[in-house]
Design a protein around this motif. Sequence first.
Motif, PDB file in Angstrom:
ATOM      1  N   ILE A  28       0.920  -0.928  -0.169  1.00  0.00           N
ATOM      2  CA  ILE A  28       0.301   0.275  -0.436  1.00  0.00           C
ATOM      3  C   ILE A  28       1.062   1.039   0.126  1.00  0.00           C
ATOM      4  CG2 ILE A  28      -1.641   1.716   1.141  1.00  0.00           C
ATOM      5  CD1 ILE A  28      -2.744  -1.659   2.798  1.00  0.00           C
ATOM      6  N   VAL A  29       2.182   1.143   1.189  1.00  0.00           N
ATOM      7  CA  VAL A  29       2.682   2.228   1.322  1.00  0.00           C
ATOM      8  C   VAL A  29       3.777   2.570  -0.397  1.00  0.00           C
ATOM      9  CG1 VAL A  29       4.681   3.480   2.374  1.00  0.00           C
ATOM     10  CG2 VAL A  29       2.658   2.479   3.383  1.00  0.00           C
ATOM     11  N   ARG A  30       3.989   1.436  -0.719  1.00  0.00           N
ATOM     12  CA  ARG A  30       4.393   1.057  -2.522  1.00  0.00           C
ATOM     13  C   ARG A  30       3.635   1.910  -3.302  1.00  0.00           C
ATOM     14  NH1 ARG A  30       4.226  -3.885  -5.844  1.00  0.00           N
ATOM     15  NH2 ARG A  30       2.265  -2.669  -5.786  1.00  0.00           N
ATOM     16  N   ASP A  31       2.776   1.884  -3.457  1.00  0.00           N
ATOM     17  CA  ASP A  31       1.541   2.161  -4.370  1.00  0.00           C
ATOM     18  C   ASP A  31       1.757   3.843  -3.562  1.00  0.00           C
ATOM     19  OD1 ASP A  31       1.114  -0.106  -5.711  1.00  0.00           O
ATOM     20  OD2 ASP A  31      -0.510  -0.498  -5.596  1.00  0.00           O
ATOM     21  N   ALA A  32       0.659   4.112  -3.202  1.00  0.00           N
ATOM     22  CA  ALA A  32       0.880   6.134  -2.963  1.00  0.00           C
ATOM     23  C   ALA A  32       2.444   6.231  -3.116  1.00  0.00           C
ATOM     24  CB  ALA A  32       0.729   6.039  -1.403  1.00  0.00           C
ATOM     25  N   LEU A  33       3.527   6.003  -2.575  1.00  0.00           N
ATOM     26  CA  LEU A  33       4.391   6.725  -3.267  1.00  0.00           C
ATOM     27  C   LEU A  33       5.506   6.763  -4.611  1.00  0.00           C
ATOM     28  CD1 LEU A  33       7.189   4.784   0.119  1.00  0.00           C
ATOM     29  CD2 LEU A  33       6.715   7.316  -0.650  1.00  0.00           C
ATOM     30  N   PHE A  34       5.070   5.383  -5.117  1.00  0.00           N
ATOM     31  CA  PHE A  34       5.632   5.706  -6.304  1.00  0.00           C
ATOM     32  C   PHE A  34       4.661   5.753  -7.604  1.00  0.00           C
ATOM     33  CE2 PHE A  34       9.045   3.657  -3.272  1.00  0.00           C
ATOM     34  CZ  PHE A  34       9.874   4.455  -3.671  1.00  0.00           C
ATOM     35  N   GLY A  35       3.576   5.076  -7.512  1.00  0.00           N
ATOM     36  CA  GLY A  35       2.414   5.365  -8.205  1.00  0.00           C
ATOM     37  C   GLY A  35       1.431   5.935  -8.454  1.00  0.00           C
ATOM     38  N   GLY A  36       1.197   6.729  -7.429  1.00  0.00           N
ATOM     39  CA  GLY A  36       0.624   7.579  -6.977  1.00  0.00           C
ATOM     40  C   GLY A  36      -0.479   7.821  -6.478  1.00  0.00           C
ATOM     41  N   ALA A  37      -0.857   6.415  -5.656  1.00  0.00           N
ATOM     42  CA  ALA A  37      -2.150   6.247  -5.544  1.00  0.00           C
ATOM     43  C   ALA A  37      -2.759   6.535  -4.563  1.00  0.00           C
ATOM     44  CB  ALA A  37      -2.934   4.206  -4.951  1.00  0.00           C
ATOM     45  N   THR A  38      -4.313   7.083  -4.137  1.00  0.00           N
ATOM     46  CA  THR A  38      -4.870   8.001  -3.447  1.00  0.00           C
ATOM     47  C   THR A  38      -6.194   7.683  -2.769  1.00  0.00           C
ATOM     48  OG1 THR A  38      -5.359   9.981  -4.336  1.00  0.00           O
ATOM     49  CG2 THR A  38      -3.284   9.852  -3.387  1.00  0.00           C
ATOM     50  N   ARG A  39      -6.228   7.366  -3.587  1.00  0.00           N
ATOM     51  CA  ARG A  39      -7.996   6.704  -3.071  1.00  0.00           C
ATOM     52  C   ARG A  39      -8.376   5.536  -2.798  1.00  0.00           C
ATOM     53  NH1 ARG A  39     -11.053  10.561  -8.152  1.00  0.00           N
ATOM     54  NH2 ARG A  39     -10.366  12.893  -6.581  1.00  0.00           N
ATOM     55  N   TYR A  40      -8.646   4.693  -2.016  1.00  0.00           N
ATOM     56  CA  TYR A  40      -9.035   3.473  -1.772  1.00  0.00           C
ATOM     57  C   TYR A  40      -9.783   2.666  -3.063  1.00  0.00           C
ATOM     58  CZ  TYR A  40     -11.703  -0.374   0.340  1.00  0.00           C
ATOM     59  OH  TYR A  40     -12.184  -1.401   1.145  1.00  0.00           O
ATOM     60  N   SER A  41     -10.385   3.028  -4.103  1.00  0.00           N
ATOM     61  CA  SER A  41     -10.025   2.909  -5.570  1.00  0.00           C
ATOM     62  C   SER A  41      -8.985   2.045  -6.437  1.00  0.00           C
ATOM     63  CB  SER A  41     -11.392   2.741  -5.973  1.00  0.00           C
ATOM     64  OG  SER A  41     -10.768   4.514  -6.541  1.00  0.00           O
ATOM     65  N   ASP A  42      -8.244   3.018  -6.178  1.00  0.00           N
ATOM     66  CA  ASP A  42      -6.933   3.153  -7.200  1.00  0.00           C
ATOM     67  C   ASP A  42      -5.780   1.948  -5.799  1.00  0.00           C
ATOM     68  OD1 ASP A  42      -7.513   5.354  -7.537  1.00  0.00           O
ATOM     69  OD2 ASP A  42      -6.082   6.658  -6.849  1.00  0.00           O
ATOM     70  N   PHE A  43      -5.938   1.804  -4.477  1.00  0.00           N
ATOM     71  CA  PHE A  43      -5.756   0.347  -4.061  1.00  0.00           C
ATOM     72  C   PHE A  43      -5.955  -0.735  -4.252  1.00  0.00           C
ATOM     73  CE2 PHE A  43      -5.147   4.549  -1.140  1.00  0.00           C
ATOM     74  CZ  PHE A  43      -3.150   4.344  -1.037  1.00  0.00           C
ATOM     75  N   GLN A  44      -7.627  -0.676  -3.929  1.00  0.00           N
ATOM     76  CA  GLN A  44      -7.729  -2.527  -4.230  1.00  0.00           C
ATOM     77  C   GLN A  44      -8.082  -2.236  -6.049  1.00  0.00           C
ATOM     78  OE1 GLN A  44     -10.451  -3.897  -2.287  1.00  0.00           O
ATOM     79  NE2 GLN A  44     -10.425  -4.699  -4.054  1.00  0.00           N
ATOM     80  N   ARG A  45      -7.967  -1.622  -7.051  1.00  0.00           N
ATOM     81  CA  ARG A  45      -7.677  -1.618  -7.795  1.00  0.00           C
ATOM     82  C   ARG A  45      -6.483  -2.249  -8.432  1.00  0.00           C
ATOM     83  NH1 ARG A  45      -9.263   2.288  -9.823  1.00  0.00           N
ATOM     84  NH2 ARG A  45      -7.166   3.826 -10.952  1.00  0.00           N
ATOM     85  N   ASN A  46      -5.184  -1.953  -7.899  1.00  0.00           N
ATOM     86  CA  ASN A  46      -4.328  -1.844  -8.033  1.00  0.00           C
ATOM     87  C   ASN A  46      -3.327  -3.392  -7.306  1.00  0.00           C
ATOM     88  OD1 ASN A  46      -4.061   0.482  -9.533  1.00  0.00           O
ATOM     89  ND2 ASN A  46      -2.359   1.447  -7.712  1.00  0.00           N
ATOM     90  N   LEU A  47      -3.861  -3.314  -5.957  1.00  0.00           N
ATOM     91  CA  LEU A  47      -3.555  -4.420  -5.218  1.00  0.00           C
ATOM     92  C   LEU A  47      -4.375  -5.829  -5.377  1.00  0.00           C
ATOM     93  CD1 LEU A  47      -2.553  -2.561  -2.133  1.00  0.00           C
ATOM     94  CD2 LEU A  47      -0.915  -3.740  -4.216  1.00  0.00           C
TER      95      LEU A  47
END
Length: 158
Positions: A28-47
């Motif tokens: 989750i931190v990786r996606d926020a730091l390096f993938g620009g994820a900020t929204r719940y749906s971003d994390f859900q979709r990516n992971l």
Amino acid sequence: MLGKTYDSQVCSIARSLEVIGERWSLLIVRDALFGGATRYSDFQRNLGIATNILKARLDGFVEAGIMRRHKYSEQPELHEYLLTDKGRALAPALVALTEWGDRWATDGEPPILYTHSVCGAGVTEQTVCAHCGRVEDPAEIRAVVGPGMPPERTPPKA
């Protein structure tokens, strides 16, 4: 999170694991730091993480001060999760973990490279001695008692 399984440990690694040691946490931190994820749906979709686990991790990050929750929509009420300075400070640890994985856990070439956004050069994590510079041999690193060690846990001096 792992729960309080390290109570007897007087160690910053153990304390860190209590906050970020669960399997999904660093992703989750990786996606926020390096993938620009900020929204719940971003994390859900990516992971592809289960919704109950994602909610628990994001709530835990907010509680720990690693992320802050910011409302970006009133109707419907929606929030984004933004890394704090404390959360962004995990970047060197993730770069180091990636380098370890590239060497020891990945077949072939590295799947991800980190670069400096200002100049485009590669970014690496290094262990540096304040006096000698870069430390190449991990056998040259030793752990010594620091000022935060409780006196009752400090070994007697010879």
